[in-house]
Design an enzyme around this catalytic site. Structure first.
Site, PDB file in Angstrom:
ATOM      1  N   ARG A  68     -65.849   7.189   9.646  1.00 22.27           N
ATOM      2  CA  ARG A  68     -66.197   7.095  11.073  1.00 22.27           C
ATOM      3  C   ARG A  68     -67.275   8.098  11.473  1.00 22.27           C
ATOM      4  O   ARG A  68     -68.088   7.813  12.343  1.00 22.27           O
ATOM      5  CB  ARG A  68     -64.994   7.510  11.922  1.00 22.27           C
ATOM      6  CG  ARG A  68     -63.909   6.517  11.967  1.00 22.27           C
ATOM      7  CD  ARG A  68     -62.690   7.232  12.525  1.00 22.27           C
ATOM      8  NE  ARG A  68     -61.571   6.345  12.389  1.00 22.27           N
ATOM      9  CZ  ARG A  68     -60.828   5.925  13.397  1.00 22.27           C
ATOM     10  NH1 ARG A  68     -61.050   6.351  14.616  1.00 22.27           N
ATOM     11  NH2 ARG A  68     -59.852   5.097  13.205  1.00 22.27           N
TER      12      ARG A  68
ATOM     13  N   HIS B 215     -51.861   8.965  -9.484  1.00 21.94           N
ATOM     14  CA  HIS B 215     -52.701   9.845 -10.314  1.00 21.94           C
ATOM     15  C   HIS B 215     -51.952  10.406 -11.521  1.00 21.94           C
ATOM     16  O   HIS B 215     -52.571  10.855 -12.483  1.00 21.94           O
ATOM     17  CB  HIS B 215     -53.363  10.948  -9.471  1.00 21.94           C
ATOM     18  CG  HIS B 215     -52.474  12.110  -9.143  1.00 21.94           C
ATOM     19  ND1 HIS B 215     -51.607  12.095  -8.092  1.00 21.94           N
ATOM     20  CD2 HIS B 215     -52.319  13.313  -9.733  1.00 21.94           C
ATOM     21  CE1 HIS B 215     -50.953  13.250  -8.041  1.00 21.94           C
ATOM     22  NE2 HIS B 215     -51.367  14.008  -9.032  1.00 21.94           N
TER      23      HIS B 215
ATOM     24  N   LYS C  62     -53.026  11.397 -16.015  1.00 21.90           N
ATOM     25  CA  LYS C  62     -52.876  12.666 -16.738  1.00 21.90           C
ATOM     26  C   LYS C  62     -52.777  12.364 -18.226  1.00 21.90           C
ATOM     27  O   LYS C  62     -51.999  11.511 -18.651  1.00 21.90           O
ATOM     28  CB  LYS C  62     -51.613  13.399 -16.270  1.00 21.90           C
ATOM     29  CG  LYS C  62     -51.724  13.939 -14.841  1.00 21.90           C
ATOM     30  CD  LYS C  62     -50.457  14.672 -14.448  1.00 21.90           C
ATOM     31  CE  LYS C  62     -50.383  14.950 -12.971  1.00 21.90           C
ATOM     32  NZ  LYS C  62     -51.095  16.125 -12.523  1.00 21.90           N
TER      33      LYS C  62
ATOM     34  N   GLU D 171     -42.503  21.911  -7.873  1.00 25.04           N
ATOM     35  CA  GLU D 171     -43.720  22.520  -7.341  1.00 25.04           C
ATOM     36  C   GLU D 171     -43.346  23.818  -6.650  1.00 25.04           C
ATOM     37  O   GLU D 171     -42.333  23.874  -5.954  1.00 25.04           O
ATOM     38  CB  GLU D 171     -44.365  21.596  -6.311  1.00 25.04           C
ATOM     39  CG  GLU D 171     -44.929  20.335  -6.890  1.00 25.04           C
ATOM     40  CD  GLU D 171     -45.575  19.493  -5.796  1.00 25.04           C
ATOM     41  OE1 GLU D 171     -46.767  19.663  -5.556  1.00 25.04           O
ATOM     42  OE2 GLU D 171     -44.858  18.695  -5.177  1.00 25.04           O
TER      43      GLU D 171
ATOM     44  N   ASP E  76     -42.687  10.395  -1.240  1.00 28.18           N
ATOM     45  CA  ASP E  76     -43.894  11.115  -1.676  1.00 28.18           C
ATOM     46  C   ASP E  76     -43.952  11.273  -3.197  1.00 28.18           C
ATOM     47  O   ASP E  76     -45.035  11.242  -3.776  1.00 28.18           O
ATOM     48  CB  ASP E  76     -43.932  12.492  -0.999  1.00 28.18           C
ATOM     49  CG  ASP E  76     -45.243  13.224  -1.256  1.00 28.18           C
ATOM     50  OD1 ASP E  76     -46.305  12.605  -1.041  1.00 28.18           O
ATOM     51  OD2 ASP E  76     -45.213  14.404  -1.669  1.00 28.18           O
TER      52      ASP E  76
ATOM     53  N   HIS F 214     -44.479   8.944  -8.721  1.00 23.00           N
ATOM     54  CA  HIS F 214     -44.744   9.761  -9.915  1.00 23.00           C
ATOM     55  C   HIS F 214     -43.537   9.833 -10.871  1.00 23.00           C
ATOM     56  O   HIS F 214     -43.669   9.617 -12.071  1.00 23.00           O
ATOM     57  CB  HIS F 214     -45.153  11.181  -9.526  1.00 23.00           C
ATOM     58  CG  HIS F 214     -46.331  11.234  -8.594  1.00 23.00           C
ATOM     59  ND1 HIS F 214     -47.370  10.357  -8.663  1.00 23.00           N
ATOM     60  CD2 HIS F 214     -46.627  12.077  -7.568  1.00 23.00           C
ATOM     61  CE1 HIS F 214     -48.275  10.656  -7.730  1.00 23.00           C
ATOM     62  NE2 HIS F 214     -47.838  11.698  -7.045  1.00 23.00           N
TER      63      HIS F 214
ATOM     64  N   LYS G 258     -40.208  20.677  -3.473  1.00 24.35           N
ATOM     65  CA  LYS G 258     -41.237  21.633  -3.050  1.00 24.35           C
ATOM     66  C   LYS G 258     -40.594  23.012  -2.993  1.00 24.35           C
ATOM     67  O   LYS G 258     -39.394  23.138  -2.739  1.00 24.35           O
ATOM     68  CB  LYS G 258     -41.720  21.289  -1.638  1.00 24.35           C
ATOM     69  CG  LYS G 258     -42.321  19.898  -1.513  1.00 24.35           C
ATOM     70  CD  LYS G 258     -43.796  19.923  -1.780  1.00 24.35           C
ATOM     71  CE  LYS G 258     -44.441  18.578  -1.557  1.00 24.35           C
ATOM     72  NZ  LYS G 258     -45.680  18.422  -2.308  1.00 24.35           N
TER      73      LYS G 258
HETATM   74  C1  BG6 Z   1     -49.083  13.942  -4.554  1.00 29.06           C
HETATM   75  C2  BG6 Z   1     -48.068  14.282  -3.500  1.00 29.06           C
HETATM   76  O1  BG6 Z   1     -49.084  12.568  -4.818  1.00 29.06           O
HETATM   77  O2  BG6 Z   1     -48.763  14.649  -5.746  1.00 29.06           O
HETATM   78  C3  BG6 Z   1     -48.042  15.768  -3.245  1.00 29.06           C
HETATM   79  O3  BG6 Z   1     -48.397  13.590  -2.294  1.00 29.06           O
HETATM   80  C4  BG6 Z   1     -47.821  16.531  -4.536  1.00 29.06           C
HETATM   81  O4  BG6 Z   1     -47.051  16.123  -2.284  1.00 29.06           O
HETATM   82  C5  BG6 Z   1     -48.792  16.061  -5.617  1.00 29.06           C
HETATM   83  O5  BG6 Z   1     -48.017  17.902  -4.270  1.00 29.06           O
HETATM   84  C6  BG6 Z   1     -48.433  16.668  -6.967  1.00 29.06           C
HETATM   85  O6  BG6 Z   1     -49.422  16.332  -7.912  1.00 29.06           O
HETATM   86  P1  BG6 Z   1     -49.707  17.258  -9.167  1.00 29.06           P
HETATM   87  O7  BG6 Z   1     -50.752  16.528  -9.937  1.00 29.06           O
HETATM   88  O8  BG6 Z   1     -50.170  18.581  -8.626  1.00 29.06           O
HETATM   89  O9  BG6 Z   1     -48.408  17.403  -9.904  1.00 29.06           O
END
Ligand code: BG6
Length: 495
Positions: free
Chosen positions: A47, A179, A183, A217, A236, A241, A338
């Protein structure tokens, strides 16, 4: 590996954080050596009323922060980066279409296009419609659309989004990103399993006692409190993941390494997993104030944009049963949160112990089911980050004898370190962007796969399960003991 062809890479959300932190550095690094670098063009779209120059400046900063040379960066930015404003409503797709045509003509591009939606999830649907409505879903070359996670926020919304996407794009044009799949060490799970008959032959209920998957984390929710409070940790992290890791550990060998053969096996695993019972198979937690890495940190409810009375979970531990012939009866424990003591992604596979243990300190054989039997099982730890590698734990005879004159066993390990063998591992986004550009969907989530994983967690999404408080810097709430008292990766309070 197929070559990179000339193309236009359109990033929606080009003024955002992901573009700067991940996409631009990954694209630059990929294109640096491509034979056709001059004709691999990035068009940012958003935007904000930015010019090409402003977008280039933002990219330049990001690349210099990543340590690239001023000269190479300046050349690439000027030659390869462009920007199109989508208007205040963010929906001027006609203007986008005109710009795409103009750039392709001007730069002699063949009409290969990737559209990367780095947007807030509520805007995925409108952006997909926008592309379809102005005909940007078709081109003289290939067209691919890339959708970031979360893909939906429950089964119904994922199905609705899939339907909307399929109104304009065929499934083989759609790249749903998780993502974790990019890895290197996650991909290596398949190489490890299917390239080594040694482990694969004992990878089943006959030989494995349990599997633990930990994604911890040390960070809190940072500036993402607004999004996160709506989402929570199951949406999340668990649905995507951790579930990807589970499927790669549990899947059957695919017929080939073809994308659909692999994804077929992943879907089969997901549909074999029984839905967890929120009361008996799940523990939720939320961090309070505490200390991480020696620094005091605030509790979740004191983070920006989080309501004072939020009961969103920042921690989840689950027990899952994969009800198929390979795994029935082997518990899969998933744990993620977290503000735990450390950043660690690890899969711990605990093998069954010897049927009779001969090495007790009192010299009397015992069976592992006996309360005071000291038998220890072999464990395989697969560490995905940091310090990527494997450790295989086994028992050896400690030198000498104990006071009863019997042999004493000690746990030792064989270790493999990715970094020692290969140096630094490539960035996940670079791997995934390359796959998008060369058209390899193996590491992307298929429509039925994303729906199967939402279906699996349906009972947890709107449950009023208790959310137990835990102190930041610990391994989650004490209630986790109810599921599993001693985790292989880290202790509850002691990393
Ligand atoms: C993201 C989440 O998809 O993955 C985040 O939304 C999280 O909350 C992150 O911190 C963790 O990814 P990585 O690659 O740091 O383990």
């Amino acid at each position: 590996m197929p070559d990179i062809q000339p193309h236009l890479f359109v990033i929606f959300g080009a003024t955002g954080d992901l573009t700067k932190r991940k996409l631009i550095p990954a694209l630059f690094h990929l294109m640096e050596d491509a034979d056709v670098a001059r004709r691999c063009v990035v068009l940012g779209a958003a935007r904000s009323d930015w010019s090409d120059e402003r977008f280039r400046e933002s990219a330049r900063e990001a690349l210099l922060d990543n340590g690239y040379s001023e000269e190479a960066v300046a050349k690439w930015c000027t030659r390869n980066l462009f920007y199109q404003c989508l208007g205040e409503g963010g929906d001027d797709y006609e203007a986008l279409r005109r710009r795409v045509d103009q750039l392709e003509r001007h730069l002699d591009l063949p009409g290969n296009r990737a559209f990367y939606l780095s947007l807030p999830p509520p805007v995925y649907g409108p952006a997909i419609d926008g592309l379809g409505d102005v005909g940007l879903n078709e081109s003289p070359g290939w067209t691919r659309v890339v959708v970031e996670k979360p893909f939906g926020n429950d089964l119904a919304s994922a199905q609705a989004l899939n339907e909307r996407v399929h109104r304009h794009f065929d499934e083989d044009q759609v790249y749903r990103i998780d993502h974790y799949l990019g890895k290197e060490t996650v991909q290596n799970l398949m190489a490890f399993r299917f390239g080594n008959a040694l482990f694969e032959s004992i990878w089943n209920r006959e030989h494995i006692e349990r599997v633990e998957i930990t994604v911890s984390e040390d960070l809190g929710v940072g500036g993402r409190g607004g999004y996160y409070d709506q989402s929570g940790h199951v949406r999340d992290m668990v649905q995507n993941h951790l579930t990807q890791l589970l499927t790669l550990v549990a899947m059957e060998p695919p017929a080939s390494m073809d994308a659909n053969a692999i994804r077929q096996e992943k879907v089969k695993v997901l549909t074999s997993v029984q839905q967890p019972n929120p009361e008996t198979d799940v523990v939720f937690g939320q961090y309070g104030a505490g200390t991480v890495d020696g620094e005091p940190v605030p509790g979740y409810r004191d983070e920006p944009d989080v309501p004072d009375d939020s009961d969103t979970e920042t921690f989840a531990a689950l027990r899952l049963n994969v009800a198929n012939w390979r795994w029935q009866g082997v518990p899969f424990y998933l744990r993620t949160g977290k503000r735990l003591p450390t950043k660690l992604t690890q899969i711990a596979v605990r093998f069954q112990g010897a049927p009779v243990s001969l090495f007790q300190s009192d010299g009397q054989p015992c069976i592992p089911q006996d309360a005071d039997c000291e038998a220890r099982s072999n464990e395989l730890l697969i560490t995905l980050q940091p310090n990527e590698g494997f450790d295989l734990r086994f028992e050896v005879k400690a030198p000498g004898e104990n006071e009863n004159g019997t042999m004493e066993l000690e746990t030792q390990q064989l270790s493999f370190s990715y970094a020692d063998a290969f140096g630094p591992v490539p960035d996940a986004y670079e791997t995934l962007l390359r796959d998008i550009i060369v058209g390899d969907p193996t590491l992307f989530v298929r429509a039925d796969e994303v729906e199967a994983s939402w279906q699996l967690y349906a009972p947890l999404l709107d449950t009023d399960n208790a959310v137990h408080p835990y102190e930041a810097g610990t391994w989650g709430p004490e209630a986790v003991d109810r599921l599993l008292e001693s985790w292989t990766s880290g202790g509850r309070s002691d990393p």
